[in-house]
Design an enzyme around this catalytic site. Structure first.
Site, mmCIF file in Angstrom:
data_model
loop_
_atom_site.group_PDB
_atom_site.id
_atom_site.type_symbol
_atom_site.label_atom_id
_atom_site.label_comp_id
_atom_site.label_asym_id
_atom_site.label_seq_id
_atom_site.Cartn_x
_atom_site.Cartn_y
_atom_site.Cartn_z
ATOM 1 N NE ARG A 179 -3.895 -1.786 1.390
ATOM 2 C CZ ARG A 179 -5.155 -2.630 2.672
ATOM 3 N NH1 ARG A 179 -4.596 -1.804 3.702
ATOM 4 N NH2 ARG A 179 -6.405 -3.414 2.226
ATOM 5 C CE1 TYR A 216 -1.727 -0.476 -7.728
ATOM 6 C CE2 TYR A 216 -1.529 -1.902 -9.523
ATOM 7 C CZ TYR A 216 -1.333 -0.799 -8.614
ATOM 8 O OH TYR A 216 0.261 -0.560 -9.569
ATOM 9 C CD GLU A 217 -1.285 -4.494 -3.460
ATOM 10 O OE1 GLU A 217 -2.226 -5.144 -3.025
ATOM 11 O OE2 GLU A 217 -0.929 -4.781 -4.517
ATOM 12 N N GLY A 218 -6.051 -2.918 -2.845
ATOM 13 C CA GLY A 218 -7.142 -2.740 -1.839
ATOM 14 C C GLY A 218 -7.607 -0.973 -2.261
#
Lengths: 601, 601
Positions: A296, A440-442
């Site tokens: 993140r 992406y990555e949440g």
């Protein structure tokens, strides 16, 4: 063709003058990070990124990756050579532990190099980029044998790593994954399932790829409490470290995406592939979060990285392209028209970009320092405080950073007018590439809920109180400096909006948790604005002190002061509007049922 | 595959209930626009767009257009057939003058059909789309002979038109064009030069293409006062209307763009092509603005059109995709997860989209009504007022509408998470396609300056005073209705911000014109927010009256009221922050010279 120059002067300013990294030289790993060493690393990395990686950015976009019938994947022309150079120079090893062949330097430096690499070529950066998260998970949760077997080669970038989380039917809600891990007699597991959106899932850059895969063991709980993490190498690794059999896994296809075409984003099929559990059974989510948090921060950097290179090219275009005249009268009367740089609306977009990218760079590097201090801080108190700050800042750097970074990339494209829409100029690629970072990555909605639903409330709100105390103290100090006081007062007002919003959540979210969900995005942006404000307060304070001390590089410090003032004028006012939206709560947001959203003919 | 349903219920609500088009049936052309006729047109056009044009949207994106060695261009599969149907149904003739074969109905209807067509397939819409502007210019400035020769066929869409303005070195600043027009003995001109970004510059949809080209006659002033406008047909037209020789002009190449791949955006080379002057020599800019204003409204529609279709597909996805649980407890406990529609942050994005698209539709159609009333108003006073309103609203609809429309398309892509980034789902195409609307027909920075530098000050500010008086009066009226009063008060506050910002400009722009340039973008957004607020005030007022009157379609009207409240909570607060930014003026924005923007190594 667009170009990129690594902003090494600004990086040295932040690291040496604002963070004053030298003052931490009593801490392990920091002693080697002397200003001279930092200069060398920053300049050499900058050169490599500008000269080798940046020229491949459009190539990667145009060519994309090619999957062959046997499931192998060829990366775009030049990527393999560039990766060889990257690996040989050890750019991926800077802040990795010396125990496993890394250079053991602060994350601050590793993060900066990640910025340069990602700015020059985001699709390229994602090959080594996810390895960092995979390494972090193995370091934290792997057995000694696993560390010994995999980490040396991964840290040396002789092998690269991946993160296999998402499946076709689930991404955010990983409790729903269906990939199975069946225990075998030898202690290994047979992994079967399909994973999608796997960045760098298959490629020709390294002889082996170490996949970290989330899967469920038989009888595991049907929720996120039933997830385990596995190491599933493309080629099995013999005890002597040599490569053994090809594992039963394959890239099924490459996703056709909006951007980052140079990275092979794969559908990965696991067909009874051999894997080994990392850490405890059913505790995969915790291991996954270790990977994820590293990733993140990396994605947060991508947000301002694409904005940075878009900004550099927009500045060059604005100085070159001539249209119309300055409103205040011709700036260059002898020419047929003035450079568009003279137009206030163009300058607005450039100043916005400058204030954002420089502020975000400072925030990301301060964040990276907290990662270091969490482990290496001089006292337990220092470690705890650093952990609190970075746990709060991670979703802000990722969520606010990439939202605003995309906006800036779009604005920089706008500076080009019609030419910005034409592929050849490269600006539209920055917009397409930077778009993914919000997802992406949440997704950024997930970041906002991580911040508001989890981080704010943890330990009775200890972390946010630490953050408020930090900003309060620095504002109080800055108000004593006459030249900085006006900015400090504006920041104080914005911080007041954040405090009020925090209080509103405390008073209302218990009664209706949707109030939290309805305001989370707004809150994340308020905190992003305040956090960047804190960075500008620091940068302005240092710049003023340098000027007062008769520094030579006067223009640089004066630009910092002017940009801080611009930030105060143009960014901080949004905090108040966001607070008003937040305090409107969930009622009107959730008032309508699904019928009201369906188009009536 | 994404789908599109024309929002015919909402369109009928705006036209019949909010604008009350029937009340204008004393005006020429309006008498035939009865509610029954409107229903028929709206429903048939909606059906055609949903069923014929929408399915070709991804095809156009994937295939693009093909230029052959002889300079001819083939449009994507299906476009030619679809265009035949479009032409035969007369969708392009609705609001064109009966004198030249049009149906003479109000622009309100023509504009709505433009919305439906553009929502279903923006790249397709741009083939007939620019013909409207070309027709408007010939109608206003052409000779009787020119009208007779070209307008019948153009209005019937047997021939299409283009607008040739931009050249490689100039777009906004058309005074710099280099294309030459040399007078010939027969009264025609020989046109030589290169034009770029020519939408629908060459294609296979019609047997002829009528190019309107800006060029300079020998000795013309070297500024925008030296521009003339020419009709330059692809095939010369004989006096009997039949086609004659192929003219010396050719598509040199098709631009490779970020989006709208289905439209052939051409580099056009004129090599002594035969053209005829439209209107007076050196007065081409005025004629160009007639084309441009029509085109700008069309582009404003594109802004919310792409947002609309992205919204429809995001709603469908949000109801289908299951991840996680509602914060208030499982909404569907029997399922493994809830639809993501339950999450407040998803709802925030959907409500934002709903409030924006429905508000913009109302604003664009109200704007179209002003276009009608400018020509057909019952009194001179009506005509003047309508002209004032539409002259102010055009840059707002174009500039604010497309800025915000792009944001909404991006948010709708965000609802899809990772799948939004994958081409197959179609969401990223909406983002790429909608991006151009912020750029062409004058970038949004140009729109902001048109609004603030030109329109605000015209006739001593008469137009903006008319606008303020209109909003004031409607707020005063609405405050008398208990259910609407709270919204009216919020709008009053936002209007107050706009009035204050206007005053600030008046007091400061004379002293330093850059203050105007520095705040123009902010002002345009404030006015967009207030204008949409006015639309929501009207829609809420009508909805409340319908509910009070016991209307059957209760859910529809209640949704309007709830969406108005949401608008008050989530859109109106930005007006205050924008005013604060505007009042910061140009000083910090223009403080830095070019060195400060160049990346220091």
């Amino acid at each position: 063709m667009p170009t990129y120059t690594a902003p090494t002067r600004d990086a040295r300013f932040i690291i040496n003058e604002v963070l004053d990294l030298a003052s931490y030289n009593n801490l392990p790993g920091f002693e080697s990070a002397t200003p001279d060493m930092i200069d060398t690393v920053v300049n050499e990395a900058g050169k490599f990124c500008s000269e080798v990686l940046a020229p491949l950015n459009q190539v990667g976009d145009k060519e994309g990756c090619t999957r062959h019938d046997d499931g192998s994947v060829t990366t775009p022309t030049g990527f393999k050579d560039a990766f060889e150079q990257y690996r040989e120079s050890g750019w991926g090893t800077i802040s990795q532990p010396e125990e496993f062949g890394g250079q053991g330097m602060p994350h601050v430096l590793g993060m900066l190099i990640e910025e340069f690499v990602g700015t020059a070529n985001q699709a390229f950066a994602m090959y080594p980029g996810l390895t960092g998260g995979a390494v972090a998970a193995i370091l934290a949760k792997g057995s000694d044998e696993q560390k010994e077997k995999y980490l040396h080669k991964m840290i040396a970038n002789e092998w690269l790593g991946t993160m296999n989380l998402t499946e076709p039917h689930c991404g955010t809600d990983l409790g729903m994954i269906r990939t199975k891990a069946v225990p075998q007699a030898d202690g290994s597991f047979a992994i079967t399932g399909t994973k999608i959106f796997i960045s760098a899932g298959e490629h020709d850059l390294t002889e082996n790829i170490i996949h970290l895969v989330l899967a469920k063991t038989p009888g595991a709980p049907d929720s996120s409490k039933g997830i385990s993490l596995f190491i599933v190498p493309k080629f099995l690794v013999n005890d002597d470290g040599s490569l053994g059999d090809r594992n039963s896994l394959q890239c099924g296809s490459i996703e056709e995406k909006m951007g980052i075409h140079g990275n092979s984003t794969c559908v990965m099929n696991y067909d009874g592939a051999t894997g080994w559990m990392v850490g405890e059974e059913n505790k995969g989510l915790a291991a996954m979060f270790i990977m994820m948090n590293a990733a993140r921060l990396g994605v947060g950097i991508q947000g301002y990285a694409q904005a940075e290179v878009a900004y550099q090219n927009a500045v060059a275009y604005a100085l070159d392209r001539r249209q119309g005249r300055a409103l205040t009268g011709p700036a260059e009367p002898e020419a047929q028209a003035d450079p568009i740089f003279v137009h206030a609306d163009v300058r607005r977009m450039l100043m916005d970009a400058k204030a954002y990218t420089e502020g975000m760079r400072a925030l990301a590097l301060w964040g990276a320092l907290q990662v270091d201090l969490t482990h290496k801080g001089a006292t337990d108190e220092d470690k705890k405080k650093a952990d609190q700050i970075i746990s709060l800042l991670t979703p802000v750097i990722k969520g606010y950073g990439t939202d605003k970074g995309f906006d800036v990339a779009v604005n920089m494209q706008q500076v080009f007018g019609g030419h910005g829409y034409i592929q050849e100029w490269g600006m539209e690629q920055y917009v397409r590439d930077s778009r993914i970072a919000m997802i992406y990555e949440g997704t950024n909605g997930v970041q906002a809920m991580d911040l508001c639903g989890r981080k704010l409330a943890q330990n009775g709100g200890a972390a946010i109180q630490t953050f408020f105390a930090t900003v309060d103290a620095e504002i109080a100090e800055a108000k004593k400096v006459e030249a900085i006081a006006p900015f400090a007062e504006k920041l104080e007002k914005a911080l007041g909006e954040q405090k009020a919003a925090t209080m509103w959540f405390m008073q209302n979210a218990m009664q209706n948790p949707d109030h939290l969900g309805a305001g989370a995005h707004h809150y994340m942006h308020i905190m992003g604005i305040v956090s960047l404000g804190l960075m500008w307060l620091r940068m302005a304070t240092v710049a003023q002190a340098k000027l007062d001390g008769g520094a030579e590089d006067k223009a640089f410090y004066e630009a910092k002061l002017a940009t801080a003032r611009y930030y105060g004028d143009r960014f901080l006012p949004d905090a108040g509007a966001l607070r008003r939206k937040l305090e409107a709560g969930a009622d009107t947001m959730m008032a309508l049922g699904e019928e009201a959203f369906q188009t009536a003919a």
